[in-house]
Each structure stands twice: as structure tokens, then as C-alpha cells.
Design a protein around this motif. Structure first.
Motif, short mmCIF file in Angstrom:
data_model
loop_
_atom_site.label_atom_id
_atom_site.label_comp_id
_atom_site.label_asym_id
_atom_site.label_seq_id
_atom_site.Cartn_x
_atom_site.Cartn_y
_atom_site.Cartn_z
N ILE A 271 0.78 -1.17 0.01
CA ILE A 271 0.05 -0.09 0.34
C ILE A 271 0.99 1.19 0.24
N GLY A 272 0.82 1.87 -1.14
CA GLY A 272 1.49 3.31 -1.36
C GLY A 272 0.77 4.43 -0.66
N THR A 273 1.00 4.97 0.73
CA THR A 273 0.06 5.70 1.12
C THR A 273 0.20 7.11 0.58
N ASN A 274 1.42 7.44 0.32
CA ASN A 274 1.82 8.85 -0.17
C ASN A 274 2.61 8.68 -1.58
N HIS A 275 3.00 7.58 -2.02
CA HIS A 275 3.82 7.58 -3.07
C HIS A 275 3.70 5.94 -3.56
N TYR A 276 4.10 5.52 -4.57
CA TYR A 276 4.00 4.05 -5.13
C TYR A 276 2.55 3.61 -5.12
N GLY A 277 1.82 4.79 -5.89
CA GLY A 277 0.54 4.23 -6.74
C GLY A 277 -0.79 4.15 -5.70
N GLY A 278 -0.75 4.08 -4.25
CA GLY A 278 -1.74 4.00 -3.62
C GLY A 278 -2.09 2.66 -3.24
N ILE A 279 -3.37 2.28 -3.67
CA ILE A 279 -4.06 0.80 -3.13
C ILE A 279 -4.04 -0.05 -4.44
N TYR A 280 -4.33 1.04 -5.56
CA TYR A 280 -4.53 0.33 -6.77
C TYR A 280 -3.43 0.91 -7.62
N TYR A 281 -2.23 0.03 -7.81
CA TYR A 281 -1.10 0.54 -8.18
C TYR A 281 -1.03 1.47 -9.42
N GLU A 282 -1.95 0.71 -10.50
CA GLU A 282 -1.78 1.44 -11.86
C GLU A 282 -3.01 1.09 -12.61
N GLY A 283 -3.45 2.21 -13.02
CA GLY A 283 -4.87 2.03 -13.57
C GLY A 283 -5.99 2.95 -12.97
N ARG A 284 -6.93 3.25 -14.04
CA ARG A 284 -7.87 4.41 -13.91
C ARG A 284 -8.88 3.79 -12.62
N HIS A 285 -8.78 3.94 -11.44
CA HIS A 285 -9.43 3.69 -10.55
C HIS A 285 -9.42 4.78 -9.46
N ARG A 286 -10.61 4.63 -8.47
CA ARG A 286 -10.54 5.82 -7.59
C ARG A 286 -9.71 5.80 -6.42
N PHE A 287 -9.13 4.44 -6.20
CA PHE A 287 -8.13 4.25 -4.98
C PHE A 287 -6.53 4.25 -5.73
N ASN A 288 -6.34 4.80 -7.11
CA ASN A 288 -5.02 4.93 -7.54
C ASN A 288 -4.52 6.13 -7.08
N LEU A 289 -3.55 6.51 -6.85
CA LEU A 289 -2.90 7.60 -6.33
C LEU A 289 -2.90 8.74 -7.32
N GLU A 290 -2.53 8.46 -8.61
CA GLU A 290 -2.74 9.36 -9.56
C GLU A 290 -4.11 10.01 -9.82
N THR A 291 -5.02 9.03 -9.71
CA THR A 291 -6.36 9.62 -9.99
C THR A 291 -6.74 10.44 -9.11
N PHE A 292 -6.47 10.10 -7.69
CA PHE A 292 -6.78 10.81 -6.39
C PHE A 292 -6.08 12.35 -6.98
N ILE A 293 -5.15 12.44 -7.29
CA ILE A 293 -4.04 13.73 -7.67
C ILE A 293 -4.97 14.48 -8.68
N GLU A 294 -5.64 13.84 -9.75
CA GLU A 294 -6.17 14.47 -10.70
C GLU A 294 -7.44 15.17 -10.18
N THR A 295 -8.20 14.42 -9.19
CA THR A 295 -9.30 14.93 -8.56
C THR A 295 -9.10 15.91 -7.63
N HIS A 296 -7.77 15.93 -6.96
CA HIS A 296 -7.60 16.97 -6.24
C HIS A 296 -6.07 17.53 -6.12
N PRO A 297 -5.76 18.20 -7.71
CA PRO A 297 -4.36 18.83 -7.79
C PRO A 297 -3.73 19.61 -6.74
N ASP A 298 -4.42 19.83 -5.71
CA ASP A 298 -3.90 20.76 -4.69
C ASP A 298 -3.18 19.77 -3.72
N ALA A 299 -3.20 18.35 -3.87
CA ALA A 299 -3.06 17.34 -2.96
C ALA A 299 -1.58 16.96 -2.97
N ARG A 300 -0.89 17.56 -4.20
CA ARG A 300 0.52 17.01 -4.36
C ARG A 300 1.38 17.47 -3.36
#
Length: 529
Positions: free
Chosen positions: A159-188
Motif C-alpha cells: 500500500i503506497g500511502t503517499n507514493h507508489y500508486g496508492g492501493i490500486y497501483y496502476e490504472g484508472r481507479h478511484r483508489f489509484n494515487l494518480e487518480t486521486f491527484i487528478e481529482t485533487h490537484p492541490d494534494a501534491r
């Protein structure tokens, strides 16, 4: 996460007497290297050779009692776990790699590793890249987890809490870290210059904790997993105003800042999982050894916490298990195996320059992680023209023995090594067997390892002991001509039996040992690179 900067030594390691022994690849591409998975083979020994055409893959089922280090596991990246050796997407290096193998290979790689773990009494398998669209997403992950659960093996997703992909390491999924950042760009995360860092989430962002807890809850409800391993991005630090305000004042500034970011990143997940600590193995990566202080500031920095006692160990839920990095705490130059031949705990093994005998981890629950035997354990001087050498293909029995012995005596609950290499590779077959033996009997001698663990694999306790004794002396550079000739004779005799369809596994082991005994190295390995 295994990263080069966290495990590289600044001084070169001697590779003279054991370079041939470690690196030789013997009998790699044997029967079953690309065939469909089947049940574990019963080891063929002197009194019980397998039938012609039976599954000769080196996966064993050995009798094991309750282990002394019960929370031991294999650590893996999905993209470099290579048990299906003929997939064109095989990789043997890298961290944040894309998955280039076939989707069905992901399932098959981990089915084979699961059978190895089950047969050797190893609790679990940690998988970074557990969830990716490119190898089948949720469906493939469920197949891997369900198969392992049925075998009594715990799958531990990374589980990458703040890096390394989140829960869903790679893909268009709500628990993917990049997807979270796209939704919340101020979260970087923000770096020291005030610039946003790609692929990393600020641990103090108002939506982060809620998102992480929802993701962790989904993971544990959706998959038949036995735990998880939390990482936050090695030594990443967020410099946004929110995180700066949360850090202690200068009076407490004896502690590296990354510890505070780990605390912020891990706390939401561990709070949610507190009621599972008794039934699931939940670990959090420290990326550090547990030596108090800062060391000399030059070498073996990975062994030291950077302070006397980081606050995180008293503020995280105590039932969670700290994963301490033992890589730079054990001997940098492994002890010769002859030291362990008839002594399970020789004095030289009970203390090291960066791990005195009385030093124990500050956490209530702990496991240890060894990078030796992986692409993350490198040697060299650090100069620009250095030729780096990795130990991915090495035999590391001495380090495994030392790590298990020291871990047990320091009160750790388990040890982890990599599980990415096929057991068709003889040095790693020995590593897996040694890991099984010494996590169950950390005080045992190498001779006992030979009789009790190598014995069932090679056909008899006497033959296992003979192999272990010769291995120890070859490793130490003290093998006699009689021992070398004995290995050659055994190889020749077994080769005749292989021609008749029997004893291939035994031949592989003796062929490898007879070859390294005279300093031979193969010109290629299973690596295509």
C-alpha cells in the motif's frame, strides 16, 4: 520500497573467494520452465525417483513445526517476479516499472511462488503492483489471493500511502494515487522550493486521510488477503505550510523529518486496521535499521535511525508491525559458511559493526527486511565510473542464517527476503531452503540444515549433510581435493540416471556445486539483459 539510494554501500565489497560460488547459474532452464502450473512435486531422492515425464520443478513440501520467526515472508515486485521464464516481458531491474509480461503470467508467477511458500512453511508473500490494469486488475488479483488463501499463504499487498500508486497501483481507479491527484490537484506534495512533486500526495491534505481509509477498507473487504505492507515513499518530505506547522519545534529537531511524514501517512490506515492486528500481518516500512544515532555520517547510514528514538514508534498503534531494514546492520562481507557448519551461533555472528549484540528495535512488534540477493543490493565505490554489481543471482545462505539468528535473538517476529527468482536457479533454491530452515530453527547449524532440509530434497540426510559440508568449504575457499572430486563423482553418477529419466533435481544441485568448486562461472544467466 527497495530503492538504490537506501541500500547502496559507499565502500566496495570483496568478491574474490565467493564470486564464483554466488553467481553461477546451474541447471536453470529445466523441465517445466514454461509448462502450465501443476501441484507441487514430491522430491525425488535416492530411494524415490520421480517417474519419467513427471513434474521436476524445484518446489518442495517439507515437514515444518511452528516457526521461531512466524511472521516471515517473501518480498516481491510484480514486474520482476520471474517464475515463468519464457515470457517476452521479463524484467530483472527497476522499481516503478510498467508491467510488460502477459496478464496470465502474473497469476502463474504467483501461483508457483505460493506453492513454494506453502511447501516451505513461509507465512506470506508481499506484492508490490498487486492491482494493475495491465495484468488483469481486480480479477487477476482475486485469483492470486484466493489461491494463496486456499494454500494457507498470506498475500500482503503493498500500500503506497503517499507514493507508489496508492492501493490500486496502476490504472484508472478511484483508489489509484494518480487518480486521486487528478481529482485533487492541490494534494501534491511540495518540495523545498515550493514546487509540486509529481505522483506524491501530501499527508496533511484535508481529503487524504478519508480517501486512504476508504481505500484500505475496500482492499480488505474485496480480497482474501492476509495483511498488507505500508510504504509512504522512502524518505519523502512534504514542505507545504500545513506539514511545516505539524512538525516539532527546533527543540525536538534531533529527528530526521521523514519520520514525521511517515507518521502522518501511516496513521489513518493503521487506525482503521487496528481491529485486524491480531488476525492479519500489517507492517509499515521504516526504510531504516534500528541502530540509535546517526553513525559516522558516511557509511552504512541505512543501519541508523538518525536519532535515539523516533517519535513515530510511540505514536502509531502498537499492534502494527514495524518493518526494519537489516541490510546494512548485518555483516557487509558475509561470514564464511564454515563458521556456521557446526555452530549455530558462533561469536562472530552475534555482533556486527553496525549491530552490537544488545541492540533491539524500539517498537513493540517488529520484522526485518534483507535486500541481499536482489537488484537493490549493490556494491561499488560510488564514483562516476564505478561498475556496479548487484546480487540478484547470488547465493546468500550466510546472510540469511545471520539475519534469522540475530532477528530471533533481538525479539523480531519475522524476516523477509526477496522471492522473485525461480527455484530452478540453484543459488536461489538454496536461499529459499535456507530461509525456510532458519526461520524455523534460527539457532541451527549449517550441518543441521543439510540433514534436515537438504536431506529430503537430495534423497537422504547423509547426502544433504555432505552437500552442506562441501558447500561451506567451497564458500570459505577451503574445499579439499577429496571434496571436489566427490562432488564431481556424484554429478557424473547422477547424469547417467538423468539420461534414464530420473534424479534431475539432485543432478542440478551437484552439477552446480561441482562447477563452483573449481571456480567455473557460466557465460549467461536467465537474465536476458
Amino acid at each position: 520500497m527497495s530503492t538504490p539510494h537506501s541500500t547502496t554501500s559507499s565502500s566496495s565489497t570483496s568478491v574474490n573467494r565467493r564470486s564464483a560460488l554466488k553467481g553461477l547459474v546451474g541447471g536453470v532452464l529445466g523441465a517445466g520452465a514454461s509448462q502450465a502450473f501443476s501441484a507441487p512435486a514430491t522430491p525425488g531422492g535416492a530411494g524415490g525417483a520421480p517417474e519419467v515425464g513427471s513434474d521436476q520443478r524445484a518446489i518442495w513440501s517439507l515437514p515444518r513445526p511452528k516457526p521461531a520467526l512466524p511472521n516471515s515472508y517473501f518480498w516481491t515486485w510484480d514486474h520482476t517476479t520471474n517464475w515463468m521464464l519464457d515470457d517476452p516481458g521479463v524484467l530483472n531491474f527497476g522499481c516503478n516499472n510498467r508491467y510488460l509480461k502477459r496478464p496470465e503470467t502474473f497469476v502463474e508467477d504467483y501461483r508457483r511462488l505460493t506453492d513454494l511458500a506453502a511447501g516451505l512453511g513461509v507465512k506470506g508473500i508481499l506484492i508490490w503492483g498487486f492491482l494493475r490494469d495491465s495484468h488483469g486488475g481486480i480479477e487477476s488479483a482475486k485469483r492470486v489471493a484466493d489461491y494463496a488463501a486456499a494454500k494457507g499463504v498470506a498475500i500482503l499487498p503493498g500500500i503506497g500511502t503517499n507514493h507508489y500508486g496508492g492501493i490500486y497501483y496502476e490504472g484508472r481507479h478511484r483508489f489509484n494515487l494518480e487518480t486521486f491527484i487528478e481529482t485533487h490537484p492541490d494534494a501534491r506534495m511540495v518540495d523545498e522550493r515550493g514546487q509540486p512533486m509529481g505522483g506524491s500526495v501530501c499527508p496533511s491534505h484535508p481529503r487524504f486521510a478519508e480517501w486512504l481509509q476508504q481505500a484500505v477498507s475496500w482492499l480488505f473487504s474485496e480480497f482474501a488477503i492476509g495483511g498488507a505492507n505500508l510504504e509512504n515513499g522512502d524518505f519523502f518530505v512534504c514542505h507545504c505550510p500545513r506539514c511545516q506547522k505539524l512538525r516539532p519545534g527546533k527543540a525536538d529537531d534531533d529527528e530526521p523529518q521523514f519520520w514525521q511524514d511517515q507518521l502522518l501517512g501511516y496513521t489513518p490506515a493503521l487506525k482503521l486496521l487496528e481491529d485486524r492486528f491480531k488476525t492479519k500481518l500489517i507492517t509499515w516500512a521504516t526504510y531504516k535499521g534500528f541502530m540509535p544515532g546517526r553513525g559516522d555520517g558516511k557509511t552504512h547510514m541505512g543501519a541508523y535511525m538518525g536519532c535515539q528514538r523516533p517519535r513515530i514508534v510511540d505514536r502509531l498503534p502498537p499492534g502494527a508491525v514495524a518493518q526494519w531494514t537489516l541490510t546494512r546492520m548485518v555483516h557487509g562481507q558475509p561470514l564464511p559458511l564454515t563458521k556456521f557448519l557446526d555452530h549455530g551461533a558462533p561469536p562472530e555472528a552475534l555482533t556486527a559493526a553496525h549491530w552490537p549484540a544488545d541492540v533491539k528495535p524500539p517498537t513493540a512488534r517488529s520484522v526485518g527486511f534483507l535486500h541481499q540477493g536482489s537488484q537493490w543490493h549493490r556494491t561499488g565505490t560510488g564514483e562516476p565510473d564505478t561498475i556496479w554489481s548487484t546480487s540478484r543471482y547470488d547465493q546468500i545462505v550466510s546472510t540469511i542464517k545471520e539475519g534469522c539468528l540475530r532477528a530471533a535473538r533481538a525479539g523480531l517476529e519475522g524476516v523477509s527476503i526477496h522471492g522473485e527468482m525461480s527455484s530452478q536457479h540453484v543459488p536461489w533454491a538454496l536461499n529459499y531452503l535456507a530461509f525456510s530452515h532458519f526461520t524455523h530453527w534460527p539457532e541451527a547449524s549449517l550441518r543441521q540444515f543439510g540433514s534436515k532440509t537438504l536431506g529430503p530434497v537430495l534423497g537422504s540426510a547423509d547426502e544433504g549433510e555432505a552437500f552442506a559440508e562441501t558447500l561451506a568449504h567451497v564458500d570459505a575457499g577451503t574445499a579439499t581435493d577429496a571434496q571436489k572430486n566427490d562432488a564431481k563423482k556424484r554429478r557424473a553418477s547422477l547424469a547417467q540416471q538423468v539420461a534414464r529419466g530420473a534424479q534431475l533435481q539432485r543432478w542440478r544441485f551437484w552439477n552446480w556445486l561441482a562447477s563452483v568448486a573449481v571456480g567455473h562461472r557460466e557465460r549467461h544467466t536467465i537474465s536476458p539483459f
